[in-house]
Design a protein around this motif. Sequence first.
Motif, PDB file in Angstrom:
ATOM      1  N   PRO A   1      -4.749   5.942  -6.422  1.00 24.12           N
ATOM      2  CA  PRO A   1      -5.200   4.936  -5.862  1.00 24.12           C
ATOM      3  C   PRO A   1      -6.665   4.648  -5.794  1.00 24.12           C
ATOM      4  CG  PRO A   1      -3.140   5.432  -4.907  1.00 24.12           C
ATOM      5  CD  PRO A   1      -3.593   6.768  -5.569  1.00 24.12           C
TER       6      PRO A   1
ATOM      7  N   GLU B   1      -7.763   1.333  -7.276  1.00 22.28           N
ATOM      8  CA  GLU B   1      -7.948   0.425  -6.414  1.00 22.28           C
ATOM      9  C   GLU B   1      -9.078   0.402  -5.685  1.00 22.28           C
ATOM     10  OE1 GLU B   1      -5.265  -1.545  -6.227  1.00 22.28           O
ATOM     11  OE2 GLU B   1      -4.249  -0.777  -7.849  1.00 22.28           O
TER      12      GLU B   1
ATOM     13  N   ARG C   1       0.857  -1.175   0.118  1.00 21.02           N
ATOM     14  CA  ARG C   1       0.054   0.102  -0.020  1.00 21.02           C
ATOM     15  C   ARG C   1       1.115   1.102   0.125  1.00 21.02           C
ATOM     16  NH1 ARG C   1      -3.738  -2.534  -1.730  1.00 21.02           N
ATOM     17  NH2 ARG C   1      -5.787  -2.987  -0.762  1.00 21.02           N
TER      18      ARG C   1
END
Length: 345
Positions: free
Chosen positions: A146, A150, A12
């Motif tokens: 992200p 994601e 991450r």
Amino acid sequence: MLEEVERWLADRSWSAADRPLGQLLSAKRAAGTTVSVVLPALNEEATVGAIVEVIRRDLIEGLPVPLVDELVVIDSGSTDRTGEVAAKAGARVVHRDEVLPRIPALPGKGEVLWRSLLATTGDIVCFVDADLRDFSSAFVSGIVGPLLTEPDVRFVKAMYDRPLGPELGGPELGASDFRAADFGAADFGDPASAKAHGQGGRVTELVARPLLNLHWPQLAGFVQPLGGEYAVRRELLERLPFPVGYGVELGLLVDALHTAGLDALAQVDVGVRLHRHQDGQALGRMAAAIYRTAQVRLSRGHLVRPELTQFERGPQGFVPHTYAVDTEERPPMRDIEEYAHRRVA
């Protein structure tokens, strides 16, 4: 460091360069996601205009689809030309007191961020401090990225070096003095590299990082836990309480961990952050607010008196000055009637 955190760092932690702008635009268009950028500002006429201009030039104008749909400066009572400069540069300027006038405004950065949820509509809300110099649009695209690519990520913080400026004995530096190659992951554990890159973030190192490592070790992997640049999905942000003052960054991070879990949090390396540094006494008041925010989250029982006394030398010796420590917190925005009505509408 916990094994869970080591895995999180590997999974991450990214660089802004990992997601080219074209990839972000394609993901944004496919999902129909909207993005709001918020700059909380108080007497930042010297820097706010350039930040707005860079965001408009790189992330709004001339693109097949804008990465940023809303660019809003929330003015919390500036006495200089902050609002005028921001508007001329192309931002929508909203005064803090115009948002949710039913509730009298309190002083503090967290108050402004909390009210910004009612002044914006984006699915993703990206906060950027208004005192940054030599600003790069990667501060926005890097941390928004992200959240567009994601699905499980809900809260993203920027990480960067913070070199001390000349006002604190550091050299006069610009972004061009730093190369992207200077910021490898291994550098974060290298004392010599840390010295070369600068040692800003004093409250982070002396207060916030020890607190997080001791009480919330799952958050020990965040390089800049108090940084003012972070992007969050609105559906998470509207569920979190907001400390009204300097404790807002630590409070949101801790509450996001408990609400969404560690794997929903992430960080992105955007290089170097240049900004105005505050003097030691101002940092002392900031540190007290952050410690108080941690106390509230550790215990709902008896807390120490929320005041901080500092000393300055006067003609007759040292003179005490006592300041109230920020203690107020705003409830989750979804609990506010006006916000709930807007969602229904």
